[in-house]
Design a protein around this motif. Structure first.
Motif, PDB file in Angstrom:
ATOM      1  N   LEU A 181       4.787  15.024   8.356  1.00  0.00           N
ATOM      2  CA  LEU A 181       5.248  15.271   6.987  1.00  0.00           C
ATOM      3  C   LEU A 181       4.544  14.347   6.002  1.00  0.00           C
ATOM      4  O   LEU A 181       4.054  14.794   4.950  1.00  0.00           O
ATOM      5  CB  LEU A 181       6.759  15.067   6.909  1.00  0.00           C
ATOM      6  N   PHE A 182       4.468  13.062   6.346  1.00  0.00           N
ATOM      7  CA  PHE A 182       3.818  12.116   5.448  1.00  0.00           C
ATOM      8  C   PHE A 182       2.333  12.443   5.282  1.00  0.00           C
ATOM      9  O   PHE A 182       1.774  12.299   4.178  1.00  0.00           O
ATOM     10  CB  PHE A 182       4.006  10.686   5.960  1.00  0.00           C
ATOM     11  N   GLU A 183       1.695  12.903   6.347  1.00  0.00           N
ATOM     12  CA  GLU A 183       0.281  13.278   6.244  1.00  0.00           C
ATOM     13  C   GLU A 183       0.112  14.548   5.404  1.00  0.00           C
ATOM     14  O   GLU A 183      -0.845  14.673   4.632  1.00  0.00           O
ATOM     15  CB  GLU A 183      -0.307  13.478   7.636  1.00  0.00           C
ATOM     16  N   THR A 184       1.070  15.479   5.537  1.00  0.00           N
ATOM     17  CA  THR A 184       1.002  16.721   4.754  1.00  0.00           C
ATOM     18  C   THR A 184       1.119  16.442   3.268  1.00  0.00           C
ATOM     19  O   THR A 184       0.315  16.930   2.464  1.00  0.00           O
ATOM     20  CB  THR A 184       2.118  17.690   5.196  1.00  0.00           C
ATOM     21  N   VAL A 185       2.124  15.655   2.878  1.00  0.00           N
ATOM     22  CA  VAL A 185       2.311  15.413   1.443  1.00  0.00           C
ATOM     23  C   VAL A 185       1.249  14.472   0.895  1.00  0.00           C
ATOM     24  O   VAL A 185       0.868  14.576  -0.278  1.00  0.00           O
ATOM     25  CB  VAL A 185       3.732  14.899   1.136  1.00  0.00           C
ATOM     26  N   ASP A 219      -3.082   7.930  -7.936  1.00  0.00           N
ATOM     27  CA  ASP A 219      -4.178   6.975  -7.850  1.00  0.00           C
ATOM     28  C   ASP A 219      -4.149   6.278  -6.484  1.00  0.00           C
ATOM     29  O   ASP A 219      -3.273   6.521  -5.655  1.00  0.00           O
ATOM     30  CB  ASP A 219      -4.110   5.957  -8.999  1.00  0.00           C
ATOM     31  N   GLU A 220      -5.127   5.393  -6.273  1.00  0.00           N
ATOM     32  CA  GLU A 220      -5.253   4.754  -4.961  1.00  0.00           C
ATOM     33  C   GLU A 220      -4.053   3.859  -4.640  1.00  0.00           C
ATOM     34  O   GLU A 220      -3.619   3.769  -3.496  1.00  0.00           O
ATOM     35  CB  GLU A 220      -6.549   3.939  -4.902  1.00  0.00           C
ATOM     36  N   GLU A 221      -3.504   3.193  -5.649  1.00  0.00           N
ATOM     37  CA  GLU A 221      -2.336   2.338  -5.422  1.00  0.00           C
ATOM     38  C   GLU A 221      -1.160   3.167  -4.914  1.00  0.00           C
ATOM     39  O   GLU A 221      -0.450   2.769  -3.982  1.00  0.00           O
ATOM     40  CB  GLU A 221      -1.943   1.622  -6.715  1.00  0.00           C
ATOM     41  N   ALA A 222      -0.965   4.320  -5.501  1.00  0.00           N
ATOM     42  CA  ALA A 222       0.153   5.178  -5.118  1.00  0.00           C
ATOM     43  C   ALA A 222      -0.001   5.682  -3.684  1.00  0.00           C
ATOM     44  O   ALA A 222       0.985   5.837  -2.959  1.00  0.00           O
ATOM     45  CB  ALA A 222       0.266   6.353  -6.074  1.00  0.00           C
ATOM     46  N   LYS A 223      -1.220   5.916  -3.268  1.00  0.00           N
ATOM     47  CA  LYS A 223      -1.466   6.489  -1.949  1.00  0.00           C
ATOM     48  C   LYS A 223      -1.206   5.504  -0.800  1.00  0.00           C
ATOM     49  O   LYS A 223      -1.041   5.917   0.345  1.00  0.00           O
ATOM     50  CB  LYS A 223      -2.906   6.992  -1.855  1.00  0.00           C
ATOM     51  N   GLU A 224      -1.133   4.211  -1.125  1.00  0.00           N
ATOM     52  CA  GLU A 224      -1.048   3.189  -0.085  1.00  0.00           C
ATOM     53  C   GLU A 224       0.216   3.297   0.773  1.00  0.00           C
ATOM     54  O   GLU A 224       0.195   2.986   1.954  1.00  0.00           O
ATOM     55  CB  GLU A 224      -1.123   1.787  -0.719  1.00  0.00           C
ATOM     56  N   GLY A 241       6.797   7.830   2.687  1.00  0.00           N
ATOM     57  CA  GLY A 241       6.935   8.863   1.672  1.00  0.00           C
ATOM     58  C   GLY A 241       7.343   8.351   0.310  1.00  0.00           C
ATOM     59  O   GLY A 241       7.859   9.110  -0.516  1.00  0.00           O
ATOM     60  N   PHE A 242       7.118   7.062   0.028  1.00  0.00           N
ATOM     61  CA  PHE A 242       7.440   6.496  -1.288  1.00  0.00           C
ATOM     62  C   PHE A 242       6.173   5.912  -1.911  1.00  0.00           C
ATOM     63  O   PHE A 242       5.193   5.634  -1.221  1.00  0.00           O
ATOM     64  CB  PHE A 242       8.523   5.418  -1.160  1.00  0.00           C
ATOM     65  N   TYR A 243       6.198   5.735  -3.222  1.00  0.00           N
ATOM     66  CA  TYR A 243       5.012   5.205  -3.897  1.00  0.00           C
ATOM     67  C   TYR A 243       5.343   4.810  -5.331  1.00  0.00           C
ATOM     68  O   TYR A 243       6.446   5.069  -5.836  1.00  0.00           O
ATOM     69  CB  TYR A 243       3.866   6.220  -3.886  1.00  0.00           C
ATOM     70  N   SER A 244       4.370   4.170  -5.980  1.00  0.00           N
ATOM     71  CA  SER A 244       4.487   3.772  -7.383  1.00  0.00           C
ATOM     72  C   SER A 244       3.196   4.140  -8.097  1.00  0.00           C
ATOM     73  O   SER A 244       2.114   4.021  -7.523  1.00  0.00           O
ATOM     74  CB  SER A 244       4.736   2.258  -7.474  1.00  0.00           C
ATOM     75  N   ILE A 245       3.330   4.593  -9.335  1.00  0.00           N
ATOM     76  CA  ILE A 245       2.154   4.973 -10.109  1.00  0.00           C
ATOM     77  C   ILE A 245       2.345   4.591 -11.572  1.00  0.00           C
ATOM     78  O   ILE A 245       3.444   4.734 -12.124  1.00  0.00           O
ATOM     79  CB  ILE A 245       1.870   6.489  -9.988  1.00  0.00           C
ATOM     80  N   LEU A 246       1.310   4.060 -12.181  1.00  0.00           N
ATOM     81  CA  LEU A 246       1.321   3.786 -13.622  1.00  0.00           C
ATOM     82  C   LEU A 246       1.027   5.095 -14.327  1.00  0.00           C
ATOM     83  O   LEU A 246      -0.112   5.537 -14.378  1.00  0.00           O
ATOM     84  CB  LEU A 246       0.293   2.716 -13.980  1.00  0.00           C
TER      85      LEU A 246
END
Length: 589
Positions: free
Chosen positions: A318-322, A331-336, A342-347
C-alpha cells in the motif's frame, strides 16, 4: 454493582459449560459453514438457563446489554486463546468464529461472516501467536467493545512537551485563497444500477446480488442513500463539480475503497486506488494533498507495524502504491516518510505547511494495536518534531487525518490532544473525514479554553445524506478558515429523473448560516454555547440547522432531532479524546 454477584455466577456457568463441551472441535475436512458443536451447545445451554437467572441477561440472541457483551466476549476470547495455545488450527478457529458471527449474534449473513473472518484470519492469528506482551481476552474485548477491563494494557505517553505555543498570527481576511475538500468517495467499480437496495449485506448494488423488481427498491443511477457506495459516474461528477469552482488546492482526506470488506484483497484495493488516483491526476486542475483512509488497506482497518516482514499481512504494498501515485504532487521532503507509515509533511506555499497523518494506525479497530499499541509508526514523535520545525520557521500548519481523534485509541487521542495544546497557535486548522457526516469539533486546553478546531469534509458517497464537497476560503496571513461552503445535490431527485449530468448547488455558507466571522476556536466555542443555550430554552433554531446540514438536506435531516439527538451533536462537537465527555457533561450541569 448490585448485579455483579449474579453476573459472576453467570460467567462461572458460561465458563464451566464452555470448558465441559469443548472437547468436541471442528474437523478440518468439514465445510467452512460447519457449526462447531462446542459453540452450539454452549449457547443453547445459556439460552435454556436464561429464564432462571436472577436478572434479565438478554431477551434474544440479538439483544445483548453492553455489560453482557463484554462478558460474553471475555469468555469467548478466553476459550479461543486457550484453544490456540493447544494448537487448534486456523480452520477450526475460523469455523467457531463463523458460528459466533452468523448464527449466534446474527452480525452478518454466512457469506459475509465467512469472508470477513477469512480475510482477517492470518493477521489476527499472527498477532495471537507472536505478540511480545501477553494479550488476553480482556485486552481484545477492551479494544473491540470498549470494555474497561483491559484499558491498562493500552497505556503509554509521549512525555512532557517543552516550551509553549507561540503568539497567534491573526487572520484579517483581506487576502485569501481557496481550498477544495473532498473525502470518503468509496469508489465502487462494481456498482450495478437496478440491483435490490435492501440486500442484507454491508454493501448492496453488487453484480452478484438479486435484481430489484421495482424502481422504488432498486439501486439508483447515482448511488443510493443506504448501503451503497459511489459508482464511477459519481466520482467523475464530484471532480467535475469541484473544477467548476474557484480553488487553488485540493485536500483529499481518505477512503477510496468500497465497503465490500468481506472480499477485498491487496490486488483489488491496489487497482481501485490506482484508478481513482489516476483520475485525480488527469482531471484536477490544481495540486492534490492526499491521505490514506482505513479502507485503503487490506484487510480493512489493519495497519501492521513496519517490523512485520510478511508481505501477505503488512502494508508495504500500500505504501509503495501511494508513493508512486502521490509523487506527482509532493516534494522530496514529503516523500521521505510515506513508505514508513503513509504520513508526510509538505510546504504548500510560503508560510503554510500541511502535515498529513495516517492516524488509521491508531484506530480502535486496528488489531495490530494488540501487538504493539505504542505510538504506531512513531507518528506522534514525528509530529512533535515537525511542528517544532514549523514553529521555528514561523510556519502555520494545517493537519489532515482521516479519522477524528475521538475515534482513535483513547491513549493515542489523549497524547494527540497534548500536542495540539502545545502547538495550538501554530496549527490553524485540522481536517478529516471517515464519519460521512458534516460536522466539526473543538479542542480545549487543560483549562477548558478552546484552542483548536477540526472540520469534517463529510462524504461523496451518500450514507443517508446527499453527496457533497466543500470549498474553504483561507486567510493568506494566518491561514485560518474564513468560511466553508458546502456543495451538494438532491440524490433522490437525480435518480428519479435519471438525469445525465449533475448540477452541484451551494447548500450553505457556514459563516453566514451560523453567524461566525471565521471558523476559529473562539468563534466556534461561542457558537456551541449558543446552540446549547437554545436547547435549554427550547429554541431549536441553531441545532435544527445543524441537523439539516449534517445530512446535507436529505430525507434523514427531515426526521425530528429529539433531545437525545441534540445532545449527541453537542457531545460530538466537544469530544476529541475517546471516552472523555467531561466538556459535554459540564455543559448540561
Amino acid at each position: 454493582m448490585k448485579f455483579f454477584p449474579c453476573f459472576g455466577f453467570l460467567l462461572l456457568f458460561f465458563y464451566n459449560v464452555s470448558c465441559s463441551v469443548y472437547s468436541e472441535v471442528a474437523d478440518e475436512n468439514l465445510p467452512f459453514s460447519y457449526q462447531p458443536s462446542g459453540w452450539k451447545r454452549v449457547f443453547e445451554k445459556m439460552l435454556e438457563k436464561k429464564r432462571s437467572l436472577p436478572f434479565p441477561f438478554f431477551s434474544n440472541k440479538n439483544d445483548l446489554s453492553e455489560f453482557a457483551l463484554c462478558a460474553i466476549c471475555d469468555v469467548a476470547m478466553s476459550v479461543i486463546l486457550t484453544e490456540r495455545g493447544f494448537d487448534m488450527t486456523k480452520v477450526q478457529i475460523e469455523a467457531q468464529l463463523q458460528y459466533f458471527c452468523s448464527s449466534f449474534l446474527g452480525i452478518e449473513d454466512d457469506r459475509v461472516c465467512e469472508g470477513i473472518i477469512d480475510v482477517n484470519a492470518d493477521a489476527v492469528l499472527y498477532i495471537m501467536d507472536n505478540t511480545k506482551d501477553t494479550v488476553g481476552s480482556t485486552q481484545i474485548c477492551s479494544q473491540l467493545l470498549d470494555c474497561d477491563v483491559g484499558s491498562k494494557y493500552f497505556e503509554w505517553t509521549i512525555g512532557d512537551l517543552k516550551g509553549k505555543t507561540v503568539d497567534k498570527v491573526e487572520s484579517t481576511g483581506e487576502k485569501t485563497f481557496k481550498i477544495a475538500h473532498i473525502t470518503d468517495i468509496h469508489y465502487d467499480p462494481n456498482y450495478t444500477e437496478g440491483k435490490v437496495l435492501k440486500c442484507g449485506e454491508p454493501l448492496c448494488c453488487q453484480p452478484d446480488q438479486p435484481d430489484a423488481t421495482a424502481d422504488q427498491t432498486a439501486c439508483g443511477r447515482w448511488s443510493s442513500f443506504k448501503d451503497a457506495d459511489s459508482p464511477l459516474r459519481l466520482l467523475n461528477a464530484a471532480i467535475d463539480g469541484i473544477n467548476e469552482q474557484d480553488y487553488d488546492y485540493v485536500y483529499f482526506t481518505g477512503d477510496l475503497v468500497a465497503h465490500t470488506v468481506w472480499k477485498t484483497s491487496q490486488e483489488y484495493n491496489k487497482k481501485t486506488i490506482t484508478e481513482a488516483m489516476d483520475l485525480f491526476a488527469k482531471k484536477f486542475k490544481k495540486p492534490v494533498i492526499p491521505i490514506l483512509g482505513n479502507h485503503e488497506t487490506h484487510p480493512v482497518n489493519l495497519y501492521a507495524p513496519l517490523n512485520i516482514t510478511d508481505d501477505s499481512i503488512n502494508q508495504k504494498w500500500l505504501f509503495e502504491t501511494v508513493f508512486d501515485k502521490w509523487s506527482k504532487w509532493l516534494d522530496e521532503e514529503a516523500k521521505e516518510t510515506i513508505k514508513q507509515g503513509g504520513f508526510y509533511s509538505i510546504l504548500l506555499k510560503k508560510g503554510l505547511r500541511v502535515i498529513v497523518l495516517n492516524n488509521n494506525a491508531a484506530h480502535k479497530e486496528n488489531w495490530w494495536n494488540l501487538y504493539d499499541s505504542e505510538d504506531p509508526y512513531g507518528q506522534l514523535k514525528w509530529l512533535v518534531q515537525t511542528l517544532e520545525k514549523a514553529e521555528n520557521n514561523k510556519e502555520i500548519v494545517h493537519i489532515l487525518s482521516h479519522i477524528p481523534s475521538s475515534s482513535c485509541m483513547k491513549v493515542w487521542s489523549r497524547e494527540y490532544n497534548k500536542i495540539i495544546e502545545r502547538f495550538s497557535n501554530t496549527i490553524a486548522a485540522q481536517f478529516n473525514g471517515h464519519t460521512h457526516k458534516d460536522h466539526f469539533s473543538i479542542y480545549y486546553d487543560s483549562k477548558s479554553v478552546a484552542n483548536n478546531m477540526v472540520i469534517n469534509g463529510a462524504s461523496v458517497m451518500p450514507d443517508k445524506a446527499n453527496p457533497n464537497f466543500k470549498i474553504y476560503t483561507v486567510d493568506s496571513t494566518g491561514y485560518d478558515i474564513m468560511d466553508a461552503e458546502v456543495y451538494s445535490f438532491d440524490l433522490e431527485k437525480a435518480n428519479n429523473d435519471k438525469i445525465e449530468t449533475i448540477k452541484w448547488e451551494k447548500l450553505y455558507s457556514f459563516a453566514n448560516e451560523f453567524g461566525v466571522s471565521k471558523l476559529v476556536p473562539s468563534e466556534l466555542d461561542a457558537l456551541i454555547k449558543r446552540m446549547a443555550d437554545g436547547i435549554k430554552k427550547k429554541d431549536y433554531t441553531l441545532i435544527d440547522l445543524y441537523h439539516k446540514f449534517y445530512y446535507r438536506n436529505s430525507k434523514s435531516s427531515q426526521a425530528k432531532c429529539d433531545e437525545t439527538c441534540q445532545k449527541k451533536y453537542i457531545c460530538e462537537i466537544l469530544t476529541t479524546v475517546h471516552g472523555e465527555t467531561s466538556m459535554c457533561d459540564n455543559l448540561w450541569t
